[in-house]
Design an enzyme around this catalytic site. Structure first.
Site, PDB file in Angstrom:
ATOM      1  N   ASP A  12       0.860  -1.178   0.000  1.00  0.00           N
ATOM      2  CA  ASP A  12       0.000   0.000   0.000  1.00  0.00           C
ATOM      3  C   ASP A  12       0.901   1.235   0.000  1.00  0.00           C
ATOM      4  O   ASP A  12       1.611   1.498   0.971  1.00  0.00           O
ATOM      5  CB  ASP A  12      -0.903  -0.006   1.240  1.00  0.00           C
ATOM      6  N   ASP A 106      -2.682   2.424  -6.329  1.00  0.00           N
ATOM      7  CA  ASP A 106      -1.626   2.527  -5.322  1.00  0.00           C
ATOM      8  C   ASP A 106      -1.540   1.309  -4.405  1.00  0.00           C
ATOM      9  O   ASP A 106      -0.922   1.369  -3.343  1.00  0.00           O
ATOM     10  CB  ASP A 106      -1.817   3.792  -4.479  1.00  0.00           C
ATOM     11  N   GLU A 107      -2.148   0.202  -4.814  1.00  0.00           N
ATOM     12  CA  GLU A 107      -2.106  -1.021  -4.007  1.00  0.00           C
ATOM     13  C   GLU A 107      -1.921  -2.239  -4.903  1.00  0.00           C
ATOM     14  O   GLU A 107      -2.429  -2.283  -6.026  1.00  0.00           O
ATOM     15  CB  GLU A 107      -3.406  -1.214  -3.224  1.00  0.00           C
TER      16      GLU A 107
END
Length: 212
Positions: A12, A106-107
């Site tokens: 993350d 973003d993960e």
């Protein structure tokens, strides 16, 4: 292979949009700022950790953020910039495993099962990934390591920013026993209320509840 023999990483990126903007503009580094949507929407998309220290949160209105932090800087979102950064990250992750599942911009989930002979144990792999991301992009991330995706995502949420949490199979029971059910990915406010009406407030209680 048994599910508890797997090694799953959830990565993350920390305050991704804000961190990318701070990387691009040195004047924004170390100061409270937030990436915003269009002027008409008036919504905070990603506050920096400096802004979060004042209570600024994603989804907050501009005027609310300004009331909490009068010197906050607002930066319009730049999707092309974030997409480019995401592509950089994917290339890094694929050096460590071909099994990369992008969960959002973003993960990502990385299955590093069987990669130990090349890169060391899962903790060592996570540390090397964090180091590589920092050296090549100037960004930080939090990583959760667990036997499955649900627990790996939980782990990455437990320590931010720049965290690293290992939830080993033998620790699952202890970690989950008193954890509020709302902390699990996929359990939102409505389901949290429904479970509470059944007397289920922790993951331990959820695990012991009959299927009916």
């Amino acid at each position: 292979m048994r599910s508890h023999d797997r090694s799953i990483l959830h990565i993350d990126m920390n305050a991704f949009f804000a961190s990318v903007e701070q990387r691009a503009n040195p004047a924004l580094r170390g100061r409270p700022m937030a990436v915003i949507g269009s002027e008409k929407r008036g919504v905070i998309l990603s506050p920096s950790y400096e802004a979060r220290a004042f209570g600024v949160k994603t989804g907050m209105q501009y005027h609310e953020a300004r009331q909490l932090c009068s010197r906050i800087a607002f930066v319009p979102a730049d999707s092309a910039k974030y997409s480019h950064a995401c592509k950089q990250l994917i290339k890094i992750w694929e050096r460590f495993t071909p099994s990369v599942e992008l969960f959002s911009i973003d993960e990502a989930f990385l299955d590093v099962t069987g990669c130990e002979a090349l890169f060391g144990d899962p903790v060592m792999i996570a540390l090397r990934i964090k180091e590589t991301i920092w050296e090549e992009t100037g960004l930080t991330c939090s990583i959760g390591i667990a036997p499955n995706k649900l627990l790996a995502k939980l782990g990455s949420d437990l320590v931010k920013p720049d965290g690293l949490v290992l939830i080993s199979p033998e620790d699952v029971g202890e970690v989950m026993e008193n954890l509020p059910v709302k902390e699990l990915c996929g359990i939102g406010p409505t389901l949290t209320r429904s479970l509470a009406a059944l007397g289920i407030r922790t993951c331990g209680e959820l695990g012991r509840a009959p299927l009916r």
